[in-house]
Design a protein around this motif. Sequence first.
Motif, mmCIF file in Angstrom:
data_model
loop_
_atom_site.group_PDB
_atom_site.id
_atom_site.type_symbol
_atom_site.label_atom_id
_atom_site.label_comp_id
_atom_site.label_asym_id
_atom_site.label_seq_id
_atom_site.Cartn_x
_atom_site.Cartn_y
_atom_site.Cartn_z
ATOM 1 N N ARG A 148 0.378 -1.086 -0.061
ATOM 2 C CA ARG A 148 -0.007 0.191 -0.009
ATOM 3 C C ARG A 148 0.395 1.285 0.334
ATOM 4 N NH1 ARG A 148 -4.017 -0.573 4.542
ATOM 5 N NH2 ARG A 148 -4.071 1.173 4.754
ATOM 6 N N PRO A 149 1.915 1.726 -0.696
ATOM 7 C CA PRO A 149 2.572 2.473 -0.935
ATOM 8 C C PRO A 149 1.749 3.564 -1.445
ATOM 9 C CG PRO A 149 2.449 1.606 -3.491
ATOM 10 C CD PRO A 149 1.604 0.899 -2.337
ATOM 11 N N MET A 150 1.783 4.697 0.251
ATOM 12 C CA MET A 150 1.878 5.928 0.453
ATOM 13 C C MET A 150 2.356 6.894 0.218
ATOM 14 S SD MET A 150 -1.744 5.051 0.718
ATOM 15 C CE MET A 150 -2.037 7.061 1.806
ATOM 16 N N VAL A 151 1.824 8.093 -0.466
ATOM 17 C CA VAL A 151 3.066 9.522 -0.813
ATOM 18 C C VAL A 151 2.252 10.530 -0.738
ATOM 19 C CG1 VAL A 151 4.676 10.827 -2.457
ATOM 20 C CG2 VAL A 151 4.419 7.959 -2.282
ATOM 21 N N MET A 152 2.606 11.098 0.091
ATOM 22 C CA MET A 152 0.838 12.241 0.361
ATOM 23 C C MET A 152 2.005 13.347 0.733
ATOM 24 S SD MET A 152 -1.592 10.129 2.936
ATOM 25 C CE MET A 152 -0.175 9.927 4.028
ATOM 26 N N TYR A 153 1.612 14.804 0.177
ATOM 27 C CA TYR A 153 1.558 16.094 0.511
ATOM 28 C C TYR A 153 1.172 16.499 1.471
ATOM 29 C CZ TYR A 153 2.302 17.513 -4.835
ATOM 30 O OH TYR A 153 3.128 17.713 -5.813
ATOM 31 N N GLU A 154 3.297 17.822 1.892
ATOM 32 C CA GLU A 154 1.971 17.739 3.432
ATOM 33 C C GLU A 154 1.927 19.190 3.728
ATOM 34 O OE1 GLU A 154 5.249 18.797 6.666
ATOM 35 O OE2 GLU A 154 4.128 16.956 7.644
ATOM 36 N N SER A 155 3.317 20.064 2.345
ATOM 37 C CA SER A 155 3.199 21.578 2.180
ATOM 38 C C SER A 155 3.994 21.842 0.496
ATOM 39 C CB SER A 155 3.805 22.209 3.347
ATOM 40 O OG SER A 155 4.974 21.897 3.260
ATOM 41 N N MET A 156 3.602 22.877 0.298
ATOM 42 C CA MET A 156 5.288 22.851 -0.727
ATOM 43 C C MET A 156 4.458 24.930 -0.668
ATOM 44 S SD MET A 156 1.825 23.203 -4.003
ATOM 45 C CE MET A 156 3.184 24.899 -4.508
ATOM 46 N N SER A 157 5.858 25.754 -1.225
ATOM 47 C CA SER A 157 5.872 26.406 -1.144
ATOM 48 C C SER A 157 7.098 26.862 -1.872
ATOM 49 C CB SER A 157 6.839 27.027 0.194
ATOM 50 O OG SER A 157 8.296 26.645 0.218
ATOM 51 N N ILE A 158 6.280 28.508 -2.928
ATOM 52 C CA ILE A 158 6.864 29.275 -3.875
ATOM 53 C C ILE A 158 6.987 30.845 -3.628
ATOM 54 C CG2 ILE A 158 6.232 30.361 -6.367
ATOM 55 C CD1 ILE A 158 3.569 28.339 -6.041
ATOM 56 N N ALA A 159 8.287 30.837 -3.500
ATOM 57 C CA ALA A 159 8.851 32.099 -3.468
ATOM 58 C C ALA A 159 9.933 32.639 -5.262
ATOM 59 C CB ALA A 159 9.815 31.831 -2.621
ATOM 60 N N LEU A 160 8.803 33.405 -6.139
ATOM 61 C CA LEU A 160 9.189 34.025 -7.262
ATOM 62 C C LEU A 160 9.788 35.362 -7.301
ATOM 63 C CD1 LEU A 160 6.160 32.873 -8.920
ATOM 64 C CD2 LEU A 160 8.252 31.366 -8.986
ATOM 65 N N GLU A 161 11.165 35.615 -7.762
ATOM 66 C CA GLU A 161 11.860 36.802 -8.593
ATOM 67 C C GLU A 161 10.633 37.593 -9.328
ATOM 68 O OE1 GLU A 161 15.294 36.318 -9.372
ATOM 69 O OE2 GLU A 161 16.185 34.650 -7.126
ATOM 70 N N SER A 162 10.068 37.039 -10.596
ATOM 71 C CA SER A 162 9.151 37.364 -11.327
ATOM 72 C C SER A 162 8.387 36.729 -11.756
ATOM 73 C CB SER A 162 10.295 37.546 -12.714
ATOM 74 O OG SER A 162 9.214 38.132 -13.580
ATOM 75 N N LEU A 163 7.601 37.395 -12.626
ATOM 76 C CA LEU A 163 5.494 37.047 -12.709
ATOM 77 C C LEU A 163 5.596 36.425 -13.951
ATOM 78 C CD1 LEU A 163 3.559 37.931 -9.347
ATOM 79 C CD2 LEU A 163 4.262 35.859 -9.528
ATOM 80 N N ASP A 164 5.995 37.184 -14.548
ATOM 81 C CA ASP A 164 6.244 36.688 -16.152
ATOM 82 C C ASP A 164 7.119 36.308 -16.597
ATOM 83 O OD1 ASP A 164 8.665 38.511 -16.048
ATOM 84 O OD2 ASP A 164 8.099 40.794 -16.776
ATOM 85 N N ALA A 165 8.193 34.812 -16.448
ATOM 86 C CA ALA A 165 8.861 34.031 -16.650
ATOM 87 C C ALA A 165 8.044 33.914 -17.659
ATOM 88 C CB ALA A 165 8.803 33.130 -15.447
ATOM 89 N N SER A 166 9.343 33.185 -19.236
ATOM 90 C CA SER A 166 8.610 32.373 -19.972
ATOM 91 C C SER A 166 9.173 31.119 -19.926
ATOM 92 C CB SER A 166 9.141 33.074 -21.415
ATOM 93 O OG SER A 166 10.340 33.287 -21.970
ATOM 94 N N SER A 167 8.694 30.073 -20.225
ATOM 95 C CA SER A 167 8.807 28.513 -20.297
ATOM 96 C C SER A 167 9.837 28.323 -18.983
ATOM 97 C CB SER A 167 9.871 28.509 -21.218
ATOM 98 O OG SER A 167 9.370 28.771 -22.849
ATOM 99 N N PRO A 168 8.752 28.230 -17.567
ATOM 100 C CA PRO A 168 9.638 27.914 -16.907
ATOM 101 C C PRO A 168 9.651 26.682 -17.198
ATOM 102 C CG PRO A 168 7.231 28.419 -16.308
ATOM 103 C CD PRO A 168 7.698 28.865 -17.545
ATOM 104 N N GLU A 169 11.116 26.632 -16.292
ATOM 105 C CA GLU A 169 11.156 24.684 -16.013
ATOM 106 C C GLU A 169 11.783 24.710 -14.042
ATOM 107 O OE1 GLU A 169 13.883 23.947 -18.795
ATOM 108 O OE2 GLU A 169 12.946 24.255 -19.864
ATOM 109 N N LEU A 170 11.620 23.677 -13.921
ATOM 110 C CA LEU A 170 11.785 23.335 -12.145
ATOM 111 C C LEU A 170 13.014 22.588 -12.557
ATOM 112 C CD1 LEU A 170 9.027 22.814 -10.381
ATOM 113 C CD2 LEU A 170 10.170 24.886 -9.865
#
Length: 243
Positions: A148-170
């Motif tokens: 019973r493989p369980m992988v669950m989210y607890e939290s995530m956070s975002i810190a962006l320098e710009s809101l107009d980044a084109s073709s973003p990649e992580l």
Amino acid sequence: MFPDRFYTIQDGRVHISASQASQFAKEVAGDFNPIHDPDARRFCVPGDLLFAVVVSRFGLSKHMTFQFRALLGDGIPLEFHEIGDETIEVCDQNGKVYMEVTRGGETTRDEQVIEEFIRCYVAASGKNFPHTLKPLMESKGVMFNPDRPMVMYESMSIALESLDASSPELELHNADLEDSGKRGNVTLEYRLNSDGKPVGEVSKRLVLGGLRAYCPDAMAGVIEEFYRLKARGSAYGVSAAES
């Protein structure tokens, strides 16, 4: 607007059916975790879909934190409450909170920017297993329950320098797993790049259930099942994100 087709609005409330949630998991995220199958005994809506709905409805802010408070089942009517300028609660009619969002800084409602960011983020999530988690668990000598493989989210956070980044990649630049008995706490840290330049950071915390000693044969079986489900999804015309 994306991802409108993965939920419906009835009486002013958001409804996400099991089939819509499963389609999002497979088609957009390349996530074939059985817990997102409509007939799963412990079915839950992917956290990525809740994230996508919030951002598409309220905009993408430079600083955002998403806390996942409870697993969301099939078709539960959801209300979105803005508390001041900084907090959004996703809850049901009885007040049970499924996700709490805090935000700050500038906000964009540009549909193209938001869709590109959602797809970028969700595509990275689709690589969590087996690509990231398997070698991480192996290096720590532990793994989740293979039955019973369980992988669950607890939290995530975002810190962006710009809101107009084109073709973003992580780009994943750090992964850690803390063994807490039967529970594993995973931290994943990413750089957000645009045109080869860093424009922000994203971090996620996941919980692994039923932690136990790592078994190569058991893990091989889990991975084999993952790719079997993925192949079945492709056979039914699901165009999954590359994972």
